[in-house]
Scaffold this motif. Structure first.
Motif, PDB file in Angstrom:
ATOM      1  N   GLN A  93      -3.396  12.098 -36.715  1.00 47.42           N
ATOM      2  CA  GLN A  93      -2.973  13.471 -36.463  1.00 47.42           C
ATOM      3  C   GLN A  93      -1.469  13.620 -36.593  1.00 47.42           C
ATOM      4  OE1 GLN A  93      -1.393  14.604 -33.274  1.00 47.42           O
ATOM      5  NE2 GLN A  93      -1.752  16.794 -33.420  1.00 47.42           N
ATOM      6  N   HIS A  94      -0.708  12.574 -36.217  1.00 49.61           N
ATOM      7  CA  HIS A  94       0.750  12.706 -36.275  1.00 49.61           C
ATOM      8  C   HIS A  94       1.429  11.369 -36.574  1.00 49.61           C
ATOM      9  CE1 HIS A  94       0.450  11.416 -31.972  1.00 49.61           C
ATOM     10  NE2 HIS A  94       1.612  10.841 -32.225  1.00 49.61           N
ATOM     11  N   VAL A  95       2.666  11.497 -37.029  1.00 50.70           N
ATOM     12  CA  VAL A  95       3.572  10.364 -37.113  1.00 50.70           C
ATOM     13  C   VAL A  95       4.726  10.690 -36.184  1.00 50.70           C
ATOM     14  CG1 VAL A  95       2.890   9.653 -39.433  1.00 50.70           C
ATOM     15  CG2 VAL A  95       4.789  11.256 -39.146  1.00 50.70           C
ATOM     16  N   ALA A  96       5.224   9.674 -35.483  1.00 49.11           N
ATOM     17  CA  ALA A  96       6.268   9.911 -34.488  1.00 49.11           C
ATOM     18  C   ALA A  96       7.559   9.203 -34.876  1.00 49.11           C
ATOM     19  CB  ALA A  96       5.816   9.430 -33.113  1.00 49.11           C
ATOM     20  N   TYR A  97       8.635   9.895 -34.554  1.00 45.07           N
ATOM     21  CA  TYR A  97       9.975   9.361 -34.696  1.00 45.07           C
ATOM     22  C   TYR A  97      10.568   9.271 -33.301  1.00 45.07           C
ATOM     23  CZ  TYR A  97       9.318  10.471 -39.601  1.00 45.07           C
ATOM     24  OH  TYR A  97       8.828  10.531 -40.870  1.00 45.07           O
ATOM     25  N   TRP A  98      11.272   8.193 -33.022  1.00 43.11           N
ATOM     26  CA  TRP A  98      11.840   7.960 -31.702  1.00 43.11           C
ATOM     27  C   TRP A  98      13.338   8.178 -31.745  1.00 43.11           C
ATOM     28  CZ3 TRP A  98       9.147   2.637 -30.493  1.00 43.11           C
ATOM     29  CH2 TRP A  98       7.768   2.839 -30.399  1.00 43.11           C
ATOM     30  N   THR A  99      13.876   8.694 -30.642  1.00 43.24           N
ATOM     31  CA  THR A  99      15.306   8.958 -30.585  1.00 43.24           C
ATOM     32  C   THR A  99      15.852   8.744 -29.178  1.00 43.24           C
ATOM     33  OG1 THR A  99      17.043  10.601 -31.026  1.00 43.24           O
ATOM     34  CG2 THR A  99      14.952  11.444 -30.161  1.00 43.24           C
ATOM     35  N   THR A 100      17.092   8.299 -29.126  1.00 42.20           N
ATOM     36  CA  THR A 100      17.815   8.252 -27.849  1.00 42.20           C
ATOM     37  C   THR A 100      18.740   9.461 -27.730  1.00 42.20           C
ATOM     38  OG1 THR A 100      19.508   6.835 -28.842  1.00 42.20           O
ATOM     39  CG2 THR A 100      17.714   5.728 -27.650  1.00 42.20           C
ATOM     40  N   ASP A 101      18.838  10.266 -28.787  1.00 39.26           N
ATOM     41  CA  ASP A 101      19.622  11.507 -28.789  1.00 39.26           C
ATOM     42  C   ASP A 101      18.672  12.676 -29.036  1.00 39.26           C
ATOM     43  OD1 ASP A 101      21.504  13.542 -28.968  1.00 39.26           O
ATOM     44  OD2 ASP A 101      22.240  12.926 -30.942  1.00 39.26           O
ATOM     45  N   SER A 144      10.017  11.893 -30.129  1.00 42.76           N
ATOM     46  CA  SER A 144       9.814  11.271 -28.819  1.00 42.76           C
ATOM     47  C   SER A 144      11.107  10.655 -28.316  1.00 42.76           C
ATOM     48  CB  SER A 144       8.729  10.199 -28.924  1.00 42.76           C
ATOM     49  OG  SER A 144       8.394   9.675 -27.664  1.00 42.76           O
ATOM     50  N   GLU A 145      11.483  11.045 -27.106  1.00 41.27           N
ATOM     51  CA  GLU A 145      12.676  10.514 -26.461  1.00 41.27           C
ATOM     52  C   GLU A 145      12.342   9.170 -25.816  1.00 41.27           C
ATOM     53  OE1 GLU A 145      16.068  12.308 -23.542  1.00 41.27           O
ATOM     54  OE2 GLU A 145      13.992  12.771 -23.012  1.00 41.27           O
ATOM     55  N   ILE A 146      13.153   8.161 -26.105  1.00 44.58           N
ATOM     56  CA  ILE A 146      12.874   6.816 -25.581  1.00 44.58           C
ATOM     57  C   ILE A 146      14.057   6.244 -24.801  1.00 44.58           C
ATOM     58  CG2 ILE A 146      11.132   6.280 -27.315  1.00 44.58           C
ATOM     59  CD1 ILE A 146      13.448   4.510 -28.610  1.00 44.58           C
ATOM     60  N   SER A 147      14.833   7.116 -24.176  1.00 47.01           N
ATOM     61  CA  SER A 147      16.030   6.665 -23.454  1.00 47.01           C
ATOM     62  C   SER A 147      15.708   6.091 -22.079  1.00 47.01           C
ATOM     63  CB  SER A 147      17.012   7.828 -23.284  1.00 47.01           C
ATOM     64  OG  SER A 147      17.394   8.320 -24.543  1.00 47.01           O
ATOM     65  N   GLY A 148      14.617   6.501 -21.482  1.00 48.35           N
ATOM     66  CA  GLY A 148      14.309   6.079 -20.118  1.00 48.35           C
ATOM     67  C   GLY A 148      13.251   4.996 -20.063  1.00 48.35           C
ATOM     68  N   ASN A 149      12.432   5.051 -19.022  1.00 47.25           N
ATOM     69  CA  ASN A 149      11.396   4.032 -18.814  1.00 47.25           C
ATOM     70  C   ASN A 149      10.367   3.994 -19.922  1.00 47.25           C
ATOM     71  OD1 ASN A 149      12.490   2.984 -16.459  1.00 47.25           O
ATOM     72  ND2 ASN A 149      11.447   4.476 -15.169  1.00 47.25           N
ATOM     73  N   LYS A 150      10.129   5.139 -20.567  1.00 47.41           N
ATOM     74  CA  LYS A 150       9.166   5.155 -21.671  1.00 47.41           C
ATOM     75  C   LYS A 150       9.612   4.202 -22.776  1.00 47.41           C
ATOM     76  CE  LYS A 150       8.612   8.765 -24.450  1.00 47.41           C
ATOM     77  NZ  LYS A 150       8.214  10.084 -24.963  1.00 47.41           N
ATOM     78  N   GLY A 151      10.905   4.192 -23.095  1.00 50.59           N
ATOM     79  CA  GLY A 151      11.429   3.282 -24.112  1.00 50.59           C
ATOM     80  C   GLY A 151      11.247   1.828 -23.722  1.00 50.59           C
TER      81      GLY A 151
END
Length: 173
Positions: A93-101, A144-151
């Motif tokens: 269904q989707h492709v995801a890109y991760w970012t810290t900004d 998707s933001e990955i700056s916190g615990n999720k990252g």
């Protein structure tokens, strides 16, 4: 690699039976271990700017550097997952890109004319959103933001996959 967002970090599959999908991916594809979250703590979910409360389950595993996400929606609340299934689709269904900004990357996407389909948050600095897609099924883009615990959790999933011996394929959280 996207000139705007960098490398694809995750492929997201919307499925009707997450248990069956985890079994297939681990036994047939040899991908695992799966980190299964029956009720992820999603906050502030909105679909097309309106509050919604989809009841979803997710499972995450890595195949090399690519994370695989399985998503099963268990109710009929408005979401892009529901729309995908109602259109008769199941699968990528989707492709995801991760970012810290997150804010900076989102600003670039909005300036490019992209529109938000749904959004939410899992923990501090764990925002995510999916852009509307007028293309063909399987091409929704997630930011998707990955700056916190999720990252940190995503890093753990990747480490576990590197040394996985095929045992304990599903790890319920």
């Amino acid at each position: 690699m996207s000139r705007l967002l960098g490398p694809v970090r995750q492929n997201g599959y919307v499925v009707r039976d997450i248990e069956k999908a985890m079994k297939y991916w681990s036994e047939t594809m040899g991908v695992g271990p799966w980190f299964y979250i029956e009720k992820p703590p999603i906050e502030a979910f909105e679909y097309k700017g309106q509050p919604s409360q989809p009841d979803i389950s997710i499972a995450l595993a890595n195949s090399g550097p690519l994370q695989i996400e399985l998503i099963q929606q268990r109710n009929d609340a408005p979401s892009m997952y529901r729309d995908f299934l109602q259109a008769g689709h199941e699968g990528l269904q989707h492709v995801a890109y991760w970012t810290t900004d997150f804010d900076g990357t989102l600003a670039k996407c909005l300036a490019a004319g992209w529109r938000i389909g749904h959004r939410g948050q899992i923990g501090a600095r764990g925002r995510f959103l999916y852009f509307e897609s007028t293309g063909h099924p399987g091409t929704v883009i997630e930011l998707s933001e990955i700056s916190g615990n999720k990252g940190k959790f995503f890093e753990k999933i990747a480490r576990e996959a590197e040394s996985w011996d095929g045992s304990n394929a599903i790890r319920r959280l």
